[in-house]
Design an enzyme around this catalytic site. Structure first.
Site, PDB file in Angstrom:
ATOM      1  N   ASP A 194       0.698  -1.079  -0.095  1.00  0.00           N
ATOM      2  CA  ASP A 194      -0.123   0.249  -0.152  1.00  0.00           C
ATOM      3  C   ASP A 194       1.183   1.181   0.196  1.00  0.00           C
ATOM      4  O   ASP A 194       0.941   2.427   0.394  1.00  0.00           O
ATOM      5  CB  ASP A 194      -0.907   0.059   1.056  1.00  0.00           C
ATOM      6  CG  ASP A 194      -1.895  -1.224   1.687  1.00  0.00           C
ATOM      7  OD1 ASP A 194      -2.044  -1.306  -0.107  1.00  0.00           O
ATOM      8  OD2 ASP A 194      -1.977  -1.212   1.905  1.00  0.00           O
ATOM      9  N   LYS A 226     -12.296  -5.268  -4.192  1.00  0.00           N
ATOM     10  CA  LYS A 226     -12.976  -4.530  -3.052  1.00  0.00           C
ATOM     11  C   LYS A 226     -14.177  -4.766  -4.179  1.00  0.00           C
ATOM     12  O   LYS A 226     -15.469  -4.099  -3.692  1.00  0.00           O
ATOM     13  CB  LYS A 226     -13.032  -4.550  -2.176  1.00  0.00           C
ATOM     14  CG  LYS A 226     -12.108  -4.608  -1.543  1.00  0.00           C
ATOM     15  CD  LYS A 226     -11.784  -4.194   0.598  1.00  0.00           C
ATOM     16  CE  LYS A 226     -10.482  -4.752   1.238  1.00  0.00           C
ATOM     17  NZ  LYS A 226      -9.723  -3.847   0.349  1.00  0.00           N
ATOM     18  N   ALA A 278     -18.019  -4.813  -5.555  1.00  0.00           N
ATOM     19  CA  ALA A 278     -18.828  -4.561  -4.890  1.00  0.00           C
ATOM     20  C   ALA A 278     -20.246  -3.636  -5.850  1.00  0.00           C
ATOM     21  O   ALA A 278     -20.971  -2.608  -5.689  1.00  0.00           O
ATOM     22  CB  ALA A 278     -18.729  -3.893  -3.577  1.00  0.00           C
ATOM     23  N   THR A 286     -21.293  -4.636 -14.581  1.00  0.00           N
ATOM     24  CA  THR A 286     -20.517  -3.722 -13.761  1.00  0.00           C
ATOM     25  C   THR A 286     -18.948  -3.946 -13.291  1.00  0.00           C
ATOM     26  O   THR A 286     -18.214  -4.762 -13.419  1.00  0.00           O
ATOM     27  CB  THR A 286     -20.522  -2.657 -12.257  1.00  0.00           C
ATOM     28  OG1 THR A 286     -21.913  -1.574 -13.363  1.00  0.00           O
ATOM     29  CG2 THR A 286     -19.652  -1.390 -12.424  1.00  0.00           C
ATOM     30  N   GLY A 289      -2.698  -5.604  14.769  1.00  0.00           N
ATOM     31  CA  GLY A 289      -2.907  -6.476  16.112  1.00  0.00           C
ATOM     32  C   GLY A 289      -2.822  -7.858  16.431  1.00  0.00           C
ATOM     33  O   GLY A 289      -2.445  -8.878  17.193  1.00  0.00           O
TER      34      GLY A 289
HETATM   35  O1  O7E Z   1      -2.629  -3.687   8.319  1.00  0.00           O
HETATM   36  P1  O7E Z   1      -1.777  -3.952   7.478  1.00  0.00           P
HETATM   37  O2  O7E Z   1      -0.437  -2.064   6.968  1.00  0.00           O
HETATM   38  O3  O7E Z   1      -0.556  -4.674   7.527  1.00  0.00           O
HETATM   39  O4  O7E Z   1      -2.621  -4.014   6.071  1.00  0.00           O
HETATM   40  C1  O7E Z   1      -3.688  -4.517   5.905  1.00  0.00           C
HETATM   41  C2  O7E Z   1      -4.186  -4.763   4.173  1.00  0.00           C
HETATM   42  O5  O7E Z   1      -5.356  -5.590   4.428  1.00  0.00           O
HETATM   43  C3  O7E Z   1      -4.437  -3.167   3.760  1.00  0.00           C
HETATM   44  O6  O7E Z   1      -4.209  -3.268   2.327  1.00  0.00           O
HETATM   45  C4  O7E Z   1      -6.086  -3.623   3.870  1.00  0.00           C
HETATM   46  O7  O7E Z   1      -6.660  -3.056   3.074  1.00  0.00           O
HETATM   47  C5  O7E Z   1      -6.341  -4.983   4.119  1.00  0.00           C
HETATM   48  N1  O7E Z   1      -7.714  -5.911   4.374  1.00  0.00           N
HETATM   49  C6  O7E Z   1      -7.761  -5.357   5.646  1.00  0.00           C
HETATM   50  O8  O7E Z   1      -7.029  -5.180   6.320  1.00  0.00           O
HETATM   51  N2  O7E Z   1      -8.701  -6.266   6.075  1.00  0.00           N
HETATM   52  C7  O7E Z   1      -9.726  -6.545   5.881  1.00  0.00           C
HETATM   53  O9  O7E Z   1     -10.779  -6.631   5.910  1.00  0.00           O
HETATM   54  C8  O7E Z   1      -9.532  -6.214   4.164  1.00  0.00           C
HETATM   55  C9  O7E Z   1      -8.251  -6.992   3.204  1.00  0.00           C
HETATM   56  C10 O7E Z   1      -8.149  -6.694   2.888  1.00  0.00           C
HETATM   57  O10 O7E Z   1      -7.178  -6.795   1.550  1.00  0.00           O
HETATM   58  O11 O7E Z   1      -9.315  -7.345   1.241  1.00  0.00           O
HETATM   59  C11 O7E Z   1      -8.768  -8.199   0.508  1.00  0.00           C
HETATM   60  C12 O7E Z   1      -8.063  -9.567   1.636  1.00  0.00           C
END
Ligand code: O7E
Length: 221
Positions: free
Chosen positions: A12, A62, A64, A69, A176
């Site tokens: 990211d 994601k 949706a 579409t 966490g």
């Molecule tokens: O917290 P980090 O920096 O380790 O990043 C976590 C990544 O997972 C970040 O890109 C965020 O958008 C994604 N993510 C979540 O943190 N929680 C979710 O519930 C879902 C996602 C996600 O990537 O959804 C698709 C896998």
């Protein structure tokens, strides 16, 4: 997607050169790289092909929307070189089917979000997560996204779906969650962002998480 280190990097960052540098640095310790809105909006879709040189790419849009579409979005994602797309499950079976149809035309994979990892993910999504997981299994998705911040939920979802779907699990480190706990709960891969890309040495950080998982799988934890 091959399962070796069980680590997926969530890349990211918003700078193209930084993204490529980190991807190259960590490539031996990650099984895939997840790219989403931050990086793609900043650098353009072509970043997918550039990063695909280092690892399979999961496009986290994601998705949706209505089926038509969704179909159009997935076609763009796979034409851009992604190996998998992440879609939301709450839009229902017809919307999911549209994504899976396109993915199978391209011989690519679909992951379905069942429950999100942040505290708000427990508000509206948790009560429907198990229904979404069942739907994803029936529809023939490749995998589910389930929260590393709640390993007990991953365990519950794994029990429900058995081996029908893989589970990728975000929320390790910065949010966490602990990698070994969520792998022990039944996830196939952890998704890790900030704990890797913000580390002084992303390579060492990825290596440590991969080693923790390996120890868990060998039963040493
Ligand atoms: O917290 P980090 O920096 O380790 O990043 C976590 C990544 O997972 C970040 O890109 C965020 O958008 C994604 N993510 C979540 O943190 N929680 C979710 O519930 C879902 C996602 C996600 O990537 O959804 C698709 C896998």
């Amino acid at each position: 997607m091959e399962r070796n280190t069980c680590v997926i990097l969530a890349l990211d960052v918003t700078d193209r050169k930084e993204a490529i540098r980190i991807a190259e640095d960590v490539r031996e310790f990650v099984d895939a790289i997840k790219v989403g809105y931050p990086l793609i909006l900043a650098t353009g879709l072509r970043i997918i092909r550039e990063l695909a040189e280092f690892a399979p790419i999961i496009a986290d849009f994601k998705v949706a929307d209505i089926p038509n579409t969704n179909r159009l979005i997935c076609e763009q994602v796979f034409e851009a070189g992604a190996d998998a797309v992440i879609v939301q499950g709450f839009t229902g079976r017809d919307s999911l089917d549209a994504c899976i149809e396109v993915a199978s035309e391209y011989r690519k994979d679909v992951f379905v979000v069942s429950e999100m990892s942040h505290p708000g993910g427990a508000e509206f999504m948790q009560p429907v997560a198990e229904a979404i997981a069942k739907m994803a299994a029936e529809a023939g998705a490749f995998g589910l996204v389930a929260p590393a911040t709640r390993p007990e939920r991953v365990k519950r979802i794994r029990k429900l779906i058995g081996d029908k779907l893989t589970i990728i699990s975000p929320g390790v480190g910065a949010q966490g969650g602990k990698a070994s706990d969520v792998i022990a709960a039944g996830a196939d891969w952890v998704i890790v962002g900030r704990s890797i890309y913000k580390a002084e040495s992303p390579k060492e950080a990825a290596c440590e998480i991969a080693a923790e998982i390996e120890a868990e799988l060998r039963g040493e934890n």
